[in-house]
Design a protein around this motif. Sequence first.
Motif, short mmCIF file in Angstrom:
data_model
loop_
_atom_site.label_atom_id
_atom_site.label_comp_id
_atom_site.label_asym_id
_atom_site.label_seq_id
_atom_site.Cartn_x
_atom_site.Cartn_y
_atom_site.Cartn_z
N VAL A 144 19.94 0.57 -70.25
CA VAL A 144 20.25 1.51 -71.34
C VAL A 144 20.93 2.75 -70.78
CG1 VAL A 144 19.20 3.06 -73.06
CG2 VAL A 144 18.42 0.68 -72.88
N LEU A 199 24.52 2.07 -69.80
CA LEU A 199 25.37 2.03 -70.99
C LEU A 199 25.63 3.45 -71.50
CD1 LEU A 199 23.81 -1.06 -72.82
CD2 LEU A 199 26.19 -0.85 -72.10
N ILE A 237 22.58 3.09 -77.32
CA ILE A 237 21.85 2.07 -78.09
C ILE A 237 20.41 2.48 -78.25
CG2 ILE A 237 23.36 0.15 -77.35
CD1 ILE A 237 20.86 -0.69 -75.57
N LEU A 272 19.68 -5.71 -77.10
CA LEU A 272 21.12 -5.66 -76.87
C LEU A 272 21.77 -6.63 -77.83
CD1 LEU A 272 21.22 -5.85 -72.94
CD2 LEU A 272 21.33 -3.80 -74.36
N THR A 291 27.07 -5.33 -76.47
CA THR A 291 26.49 -4.46 -75.43
C THR A 291 26.11 -5.26 -74.19
OG1 THR A 291 24.42 -4.54 -76.71
CG2 THR A 291 25.73 -2.53 -76.87
N GLU A 292 25.70 -6.52 -74.39
CA GLU A 292 25.42 -7.39 -73.24
C GLU A 292 26.68 -7.55 -72.38
OE1 GLU A 292 21.90 -10.34 -75.01
OE2 GLU A 292 23.93 -11.11 -74.83
#
Lengths: 536, 536
Positions: free
Chosen positions: B387, B390, B397, B403, B407-408
């Motif tokens: 997280v 990201l 997120i 996810l 996002t993955e």
Amino acid sequence: MSSEEASHTENAEEKKLSKKELAKLERQRKRQEAAAAASAISAVKIDEDDPLAANYGEIPLNDLQSKEISGKKWTKVEHLNSELKDQVVLVRGRAQAIRAVGKKMAFVVVRKRGFTVQCVLTVAPDLVSPQMVKFATSLSRESIVDIEGVISVPGQAITGASQQVEIQVRKLYCVNKAAPTLPIMIEDAARSEVEIEKALQAGEQLVRVNQDTRLNFRVLDIRTPANQGIFRIQYHVEKIFRQFLESEGFFGIHTPKLIAGSSEGGSAVFRLDYKGTPACLAQSPQLHKQMSICGDFNRVFEIGPVFRAEDSFTHRHLCEFTGLDVEMEIEEHYSEVMDIVDRLFVTIFDSLNETCSKELSAINKQYPFDKLKYLRKTLRLTFEEGVQMLKEAGVEIDPLGDLNTETERKLGQLVLEKYGTEFYILHRYPLAVRPFYTMPCHDSPNYSNSFDVFIRGEEIISGAQRVHVPEFLVERAQSCGIDVKTISTYIDAFRYGAPPHGGFGVGLERVVMLFCALNNIRKTSLFPRDPQRIAP
Amino acid sequence: MSSEEASHTENAEEKKLSKKELAKLERQRKRQEAAAAASAISAVKIDEDDPLAANYGEIPLNDLQSKEISGKKWTKVEHLNSELKDQVVLVRGRAQAIRAVGKKMAFVVVRKRGFTVQCVLTVAPDLVSPQMVKFATSLSRESIVDIEGVISVPGQAITGASQQVEIQVRKLYCVNKAAPTLPIMIEDAARSEVEIEKALQAGEQLVRVNQDTRLNFRVLDIRTPANQGIFRIQYHVEKIFRQFLESEGFFGIHTPKLIAGSSEGGSAVFRLDYKGTPACLAQSPQLHKQMSICGDFNRVFEIGPVFRAEDSFTHRHLCEFTGLDVEMEIEEHYSEVMDIVDRLFVTIFDSLNETCSKELSAINKQYPFDKLKYLRKTLRLTFEEGVQMLKEAGVEIDPLGDLNTETERKLGQLVLEKYGTEFYILHRYPLAVRPFYTMPCHDSPNYSNSFDVFIRGEEIISGAQRVHVPEFLVERAQSCGIDVKTISTYIDAFRYGAPPHGGFGVGLERVVMLFCALNNIRKTSLFPRDPQRIAP
């Protein structure tokens, strides 16, 4: 999403915890922490009067939630032997049997994967307190325990456990409790008929666990040494099957179990709705394994579930079983397929006898059986020869009909007497009793290039050369009363050039059942499915 | 009854041939025999004007019904090389391409298991007649042929075939004809996008076979070198999976696919009627593999079909796929499960790279891809770390949510940039996004002892420590809104003493797809099933 996650997507939305639930979990965690803190030394329940209290007790759940990696080493029960004398070991297993001897001594038999060791608690200053002995004797059977202690080697043989050493217990923790009352006891489930009969003659009535009760509580039943053996044997059969075939140029495939329409039709099929389309579960990988041969896969096998909705209430039928299927191009003759069967099974039997003696003797102890008799080169008889042998023994059957269970068994006896084998191949079956895709013999329309294989008088394998010419396949299907439209994708697969080929199918559970001469196929299926059982 | 036989019991009664049918078969046989007799020398169609007529023609069906074992030896196309120069060989394969050069010469490219050899017919007295050349050029593509000839080694490289030798044909028989017109040509199906684009730039429009057409005619499609490679790679993944786990003390089991009630419920389940009882197809072996751990099986795996009725129309979802499932006792920590995942997959990737270079390059030729980047020791990040990564990249997120695909993929990019790996483990997922049986973390009710594993930014594995205490399992199920009554057999399995345990599940098709960076999971499923496809 992979296997386990996706199976719960339907719950995923509901899984977001409410504040109330989070608070509840938090309270629970705090309770556990408080309990752990109170114990001061190790996270176990404390008897404040006992200075040795840290050496035993229940491990709180929080400690089992991946709290730490301590570096501790657990020794497997099956590895305990006299070479470890005087060493301290840590084992995890089940408290199979617990026996108090007064208030100062107790025995706990700990079992892991079917192997057992006797653990001894003897009250001694600074080592074992009376409270610890009391804790041990209060354990419920089948609870998971961690035991630390010193290995000792008693002067005489230990009859109550598999390992010939004892553990002099220093620490004893309960990892997870079993319910105080169990629906079946492992020692009852592990008892042989011979023992029960012997006890009865001595006037003692021992518990006999019937097959249905076993299956209802399969999680307990499979803990017996015989069952631990059966399922390892089963895996071994599969393993050698794969290894042998791979060494012969085969490779494994996976064909779909969901089939459009009603597959090969009939009542023996499980039907379902597939996104608005009528569908069914594959009764065998037959059609798709042949299609893979048409797709240049040359030599293939598949190990997978096979579904039969038949109402067969016998010792040898299941509604779901594990099929071992083989399909291969043949150059000239279906004997090439029989050659594979022959060498494959001799290899499997040899390997079982050579490498699975522990498992076989565990099975033999509860379910005594004679070693399978088989020849180095498997006997092959034609169907006509079989009919003749039966005739000479006074059993008349339709020479162009099929054998029934009784005549198969009788022929098995005759073959054993004459040839000294309980494993043989019967080939050139009457065409009329084989599926439409079976290749007829070149020299007679009454017979086919097909075979069955028998162990101890029961059929375990069916195989054949297949019809590889689409026009002839249509003709054969029609002769058998099959609506060709329903199998058009199958037949079309042969229109793009199909090599001559053949193959066979085996039921894994039957191989194990018959190799070990077990009386019921439910004994060799982990969670069997029959017309009356779909649980657990 | 074994696999293939029993699947046709419903027809067995109908299979007894009528006298009319027998007569018909007999007539057919006689016709074939007459034709065979007419040929006098070998059972092939004869051109009476050609003294070499016995050296070519169609083999009549009767000769292919296991008529004899001649002792002839066929050489595999892949084994043809210059060491066999001047020797006479016999090969069987498909006439992939046929080209006439005037009336006196023809080339036939013969393919077997994806390997090809160029066969040359040149008219020469006493060896090859013009009629024989004509016969060769009249063959339909993909027909199965037997070719006998002498191996020659041309001075320059052969570009049109994989084997660098030619066969100077002496005999040529057609074993089984393909239809004159095929729905797709293998050379079209084997063409890469690169080739198509390049030709387009040169003003030439080559045939592009789309995914759906491929699947409609899968029996042709899987004959391409790339597809021959894909399914051998798939088997290799399975094989190493099994070998590695066995070396770590695991063994294979088979759990039922037919489950009472609605399993874990939801819309993603295929429902059916089981002898009057509502039933469904298992969405994963989750419950039963855990039950086998409760049954003292210690460490198990299963390879088998998994069924999902989800309406997912993506490149990575199927309604039926092959699940690789693992379950094991853990001593202290779920990292023991991650250790297995780590070493298992590094072993699989290494083995693919080392032993499957032929298959990988066949795939690469049609679908170019970069070799997977992975570390010797697999990277492990916590969900929180993910997280954070990201966030630092500007992607915010929900820290306690899941996810999504996007996002993955983004995280996969970031990990690749930072750590140089396309294979990594993300663990300590938020509890709220995992199934009810997932063990919460010891130090926070927001997180769980669980993990996902990614290849090239896509999830392939989900795993976790499980809740092994029945009371807590009930509590967790209720928190997730599950009716505990519907899963009582599952929960009961934990009442008789359950060891701490964990496991994971993998989709076999996804592993192959992502290792080879293929763009669609339908490419790695032999006969894929999706919401719109249940055939062939």
